[in-house]
Design an enzyme around this catalytic site. Sequence first.
Site, PDB file in Angstrom:
ATOM      1  N   SER A  43      16.385  -5.889  -0.388  1.00  0.00           N
ATOM      2  CA  SER A  43      17.500  -6.569   0.073  1.00  0.00           C
ATOM      3  C   SER A  43      17.801  -6.078   1.563  1.00  0.00           C
ATOM      4  O   SER A  43      18.305  -7.179   2.401  1.00  0.00           O
ATOM      5  CB  SER A  43      18.956  -5.799  -0.572  1.00  0.00           C
TER       6      SER A  43
ATOM      7  N   ILE B 124       1.015  -2.897  -7.694  1.00  0.00           N
ATOM      8  CA  ILE B 124       0.597  -4.059  -8.073  1.00  0.00           C
ATOM      9  C   ILE B 124       0.829  -4.618  -9.506  1.00  0.00           C
ATOM     10  O   ILE B 124       0.490  -4.190 -10.464  1.00  0.00           O
ATOM     11  CB  ILE B 124      -0.832  -4.303  -7.562  1.00  0.00           C
TER      12      ILE B 124
ATOM     13  N   GLU C  89       9.364  -7.925  -3.671  1.00  0.00           N
ATOM     14  CA  GLU C  89       9.153  -9.107  -2.950  1.00  0.00           C
ATOM     15  C   GLU C  89      10.359  -9.137  -1.759  1.00  0.00           C
ATOM     16  O   GLU C  89      10.836 -10.127  -1.654  1.00  0.00           O
ATOM     17  CB  GLU C  89       9.564 -10.380  -3.981  1.00  0.00           C
ATOM     18  N   GLY C  90      10.156  -8.179  -1.172  1.00  0.00           N
ATOM     19  CA  GLY C  90      11.206  -8.088   0.088  1.00  0.00           C
ATOM     20  C   GLY C  90      12.453  -7.256  -0.459  1.00  0.00           C
ATOM     21  O   GLY C  90      13.300  -7.896  -1.241  1.00  0.00           O
TER      22      GLY C  90
ATOM     23  N   GLN D  20      30.132  -1.654 -18.019  1.00  0.00           N
ATOM     24  CA  GLN D  20      31.438  -1.078 -17.982  1.00  0.00           C
ATOM     25  C   GLN D  20      32.407  -1.805 -19.138  1.00  0.00           C
ATOM     26  O   GLN D  20      33.076  -1.197 -19.819  1.00  0.00           O
ATOM     27  CB  GLN D  20      31.971  -1.439 -16.541  1.00  0.00           C
TER      28      GLN D  20
ATOM     29  N   GLY E 120       4.742  -0.723   2.793  1.00  0.00           N
ATOM     30  CA  GLY E 120       5.787  -1.607   2.020  1.00  0.00           C
ATOM     31  C   GLY E 120       6.097  -2.569   2.535  1.00  0.00           C
ATOM     32  O   GLY E 120       5.893  -3.873   2.694  1.00  0.00           O
ATOM     33  N   SER E 121       7.504  -2.245   2.984  1.00  0.00           N
ATOM     34  CA  SER E 121       8.150  -3.439   3.823  1.00  0.00           C
ATOM     35  C   SER E 121       7.420  -3.854   5.037  1.00  0.00           C
ATOM     36  O   SER E 121       7.507  -5.020   5.599  1.00  0.00           O
ATOM     37  CB  SER E 121       9.778  -2.908   4.483  1.00  0.00           C
TER      38      SER E 121
ATOM     39  N   GLU F 161       0.885  -1.197   0.036  1.00  0.00           N
ATOM     40  CA  GLU F 161      -0.155  -0.023  -0.070  1.00  0.00           C
ATOM     41  C   GLU F 161       0.747   1.240   0.075  1.00  0.00           C
ATOM     42  O   GLU F 161       2.224   1.110   0.429  1.00  0.00           O
ATOM     43  CB  GLU F 161      -0.862  -0.110   1.052  1.00  0.00           C
TER      44      GLU F 161
HETATM   45  C1  LIG Z   1       7.942  -2.973 -10.371  1.00  0.00           C
HETATM   46  C2  LIG Z   1       7.179  -3.429  -8.880  1.00  0.00           C
HETATM   47  C3  LIG Z   1       6.401  -4.457  -8.873  1.00  0.00           C
HETATM   48  C4  LIG Z   1       5.860  -4.608  -7.683  1.00  0.00           C
HETATM   49  N1  LIG Z   1       4.946  -5.489  -7.672  1.00  0.00           N
HETATM   50  C5  LIG Z   1       4.155  -5.880  -6.609  1.00  0.00           C
HETATM   51  C6  LIG Z   1       3.252  -6.881  -6.342  1.00  0.00           C
HETATM   52  O1  LIG Z   1       2.636  -7.272  -7.365  1.00  0.00           O
HETATM   53  N2  LIG Z   1       2.227  -6.826  -5.112  1.00  0.00           N
HETATM   54  C7  LIG Z   1       2.663  -6.272  -4.269  1.00  0.00           C
HETATM   55  O2  LIG Z   1       1.971  -6.249  -2.939  1.00  0.00           O
HETATM   56  N3  LIG Z   1       3.813  -5.575  -4.059  1.00  0.00           N
HETATM   57  C8  LIG Z   1       4.244  -5.211  -5.282  1.00  0.00           C
HETATM   58  N4  LIG Z   1       5.550  -4.326  -5.257  1.00  0.00           N
HETATM   59  C9  LIG Z   1       5.792  -3.711  -4.135  1.00  0.00           C
HETATM   60  C10 LIG Z   1       7.070  -3.815  -3.656  1.00  0.00           C
HETATM   61  O3  LIG Z   1       6.981  -5.280  -3.017  1.00  0.00           O
HETATM   62  C11 LIG Z   1       7.670  -2.791  -2.292  1.00  0.00           C
HETATM   63  O4  LIG Z   1       8.007  -1.827  -3.183  1.00  0.00           O
HETATM   64  C12 LIG Z   1       8.573  -3.007  -1.424  1.00  0.00           C
HETATM   65  O5  LIG Z   1       8.058  -4.435  -0.473  1.00  0.00           O
HETATM   66  C13 LIG Z   1       9.230  -2.189  -0.865  1.00  0.00           C
HETATM   67  O6  LIG Z   1       8.579  -1.484  -0.093  1.00  0.00           O
HETATM   68  P1  LIG Z   1       8.326   0.216  -0.553  1.00  0.00           P
HETATM   69  O7  LIG Z   1       8.583   0.459  -1.863  1.00  0.00           O
HETATM   70  O8  LIG Z   1       7.101   0.654   0.306  1.00  0.00           O
HETATM   71  O9  LIG Z   1       9.593   0.717   0.537  1.00  0.00           O
HETATM   72  P2  LIG Z   1       9.840   0.862   2.059  1.00  0.00           P
HETATM   73  O10 LIG Z   1       9.143  -0.160   2.669  1.00  0.00           O
HETATM   74  O11 LIG Z   1       9.184   2.411   2.291  1.00  0.00           O
HETATM   75  O12 LIG Z   1      11.319   0.878   2.068  1.00  0.00           O
HETATM   76  C14 LIG Z   1      12.163   2.198   1.622  1.00  0.00           C
HETATM   77  C15 LIG Z   1      13.611   1.750   2.054  1.00  0.00           C
HETATM   78  O13 LIG Z   1      13.632   1.443   3.503  1.00  0.00           O
HETATM   79  C16 LIG Z   1      14.161   0.274   3.820  1.00  0.00           C
HETATM   80  N5  LIG Z   1      13.682  -0.394   4.933  1.00  0.00           N
HETATM   81  C17 LIG Z   1      12.235  -0.464   5.053  1.00  0.00           C
HETATM   82  N6  LIG Z   1      12.324  -0.931   6.638  1.00  0.00           N
HETATM   83  C18 LIG Z   1      13.359  -1.235   6.939  1.00  0.00           C
HETATM   84  C19 LIG Z   1      13.896  -1.982   8.125  1.00  0.00           C
HETATM   85  N7  LIG Z   1      13.187  -2.428   9.179  1.00  0.00           N
HETATM   86  N8  LIG Z   1      15.451  -1.995   8.079  1.00  0.00           N
HETATM   87  C20 LIG Z   1      16.184  -1.645   7.351  1.00  0.00           C
HETATM   88  N9  LIG Z   1      15.513  -0.902   5.905  1.00  0.00           N
HETATM   89  C21 LIG Z   1      14.300  -0.714   5.946  1.00  0.00           C
HETATM   90  C22 LIG Z   1      13.874  -0.354   2.538  1.00  0.00           C
HETATM   91  O14 LIG Z   1      14.893  -1.809   2.165  1.00  0.00           O
HETATM   92  C23 LIG Z   1      14.155   0.372   1.484  1.00  0.00           C
HETATM   93  O15 LIG Z   1      15.257   0.535   1.203  1.00  0.00           O
HETATM   94  C24 LIG Z   1       6.266  -4.177  -6.614  1.00  0.00           C
HETATM   95  C25 LIG Z   1       7.142  -3.005  -6.564  1.00  0.00           C
HETATM   96  C26 LIG Z   1       7.653  -2.690  -7.647  1.00  0.00           C
HETATM   97  C27 LIG Z   1       8.660  -1.647  -7.666  1.00  0.00           C
END
Ligand SMILES: Cc1cc2nc3c(=O)[nH]c(=O)nc-3n(C[C@H](O)[C@H](O)[C@H](O)COP(=O)(O)OP(=O)(O)OC[C@H]3O[C@@H](n4cnc5c(N)ncnc54)[C@H](O)[C@@H]3O)c2cc1C
Length: 403
Positions: free
Chosen positions: A387, A160, A384-385, A357, A134-135, A130
């Site tokens: 790194s 999505i 999908e989570g 490169q 995210g994470s 949402e």
């Molecule tokens: C092309 C694409 C396709 C996708 N497809 C789907 C899909 O089909 N279904 C679906 O549900 N989602 C989908 N996603 C969503 C994707 O899974 C999320 O973007 C991802 O989980 C990260 O969430 P966020 O973008 O809100 O980043 P955030 O969670 O806001 O994270 C931002 C940064 O902070 C870091 N961070 C966050 N929390 C922590 C922590 N506790 N410790 C250390 N670092 C942290 C993250 O690693 C990242 O570097 C897709 C995303 C993309 C870009």
Amino acid sequence: MALDFSLTDEQRQIQEMAHRFALEVIRPEAAYYDEHEETPWPIIQKAAEVGLYGWELLASGQSDPTGLTLMLVNEELFWGDAGIALAIMGSGLAATAVFAQGTPEQIREWIPRIYGTPSEPKLGAFCVTEPDAGSDVSSLRTRARRDGDDWVISGTKQFITNGGIADVHVVVATVDPSLGVRGQASFLVDRNETQGRLRMGRKLRKLGIRASHTAEVVFDEVRVPQDRVLGGLERLEARLARAREGRSTGRSAVALQTFERTRPVVGIQAVGIARAAYEAALEYAKTRRQFGVPLLQHEAIAFKLADMRTAIDAARLLCWRAAWMAAQGQPFLHGEGSMAKLKAGETAVWVCEQAIQIHGGYGYIRDYPVERYWRDAKVWTIFEGTSEIQRRIIAQALATADD
Ligand SMILES: Cc1cc2nc3c(=O)[nH]c(=O)nc-3n(C[C@H](O)[C@H](O)[C@H](O)COP(=O)(O)OP(=O)(O)OC[C@H]3O[C@@H](n4cnc5c(N)ncnc54)[C@H](O)[C@@H]3O)c2cc1C
């Protein structure tokens, strides 16, 4: 069953078939779909016709005791082109959720509904993320509330894959906010049955994998009957009751169960991109001459290629191990699924950068595919989570595992 990565004749055949499809059908169209950011429907249809898109492939992968069949297919298709391959394989996330959590009846009904037929293929979407969650999947705002015999779902999902163009959306929503992740449930929603109340929001324009459709999805009081609770209402009620009493619900959050299963497959997709970039760089290094010799004869370039090849093999082995463990029903006690996804995603980005490169200036222009490989690969450290989240899972496992 002892760990054994020798392929069966059947696995070799499907690997070869997927490779041919990637080479002859996907690759010639890769630049077009990257440029135009369209869903490659004709290629999805061709994939369905030859058995590379559909529930049968997923089912045969699920019943494969080695876990390798789906890995082989994914590596080849993503070697062809990541965006198009994700348009083909993206429905697998929704289907895996149904396989992982559905009742036998739901599996029988909904898996074929996700894929449609070869003459009329359809798509599936798995909706977790949402705008503000995210994470941290525990903070989902999308709500599902009981209304008589129905459930009513409201909320907005972000990023999505296949969102709003899929027929079947598997949506994760909170049913009891006081329970955090343990108060979530997944619902099966057929877009065609929602009277337009499930609608696509903004289609997102991306750095890479542009042939794969990514969009916001809005659930505006979407009403579904009881039998759309994935896993069944009884099981959900029992799980909620256990959580309210403070007892273990026995399993991780519903969204996380799906991601645990899909991580090795997602990892091997990145390996496919990395292999494509490595092969392009090797070929270029053999033919491009500077200082009177091919680039490959400069040790700095040859060593780079040696490191690229080594990293790719290491990533593939981690993915295969995790797939094998999953197929054997072995839990990932040391975060093996996350290790595979982490290593493969980061390897792909690194290998693609090295490939640019090695191409020098030519690597930076669109005449050569390596810039696209890099743009595509980057998302494998994010979706999908991320790194960071994979490292968190591995670190948590370090703290809790016995050895
Ligand atoms: C092309 C694409 C396709 C996708 N497809 C789907 C899909 O089909 N279904 C679906 O549900 N989602 C989908 N996603 C969503 C994707 O899974 C999320 O973007 C991802 O989980 C990260 O969430 P966020 O973008 O809100 O980043 P955030 O969670 O806001 O994270 C931002 C940064 O902070 C870091 N961070 C966050 N929390 C922590 C922590 N506790 N410790 C250390 N670092 C942290 C993250 O690693 C990242 O570097 C897709 C995303 C993309 C870009």
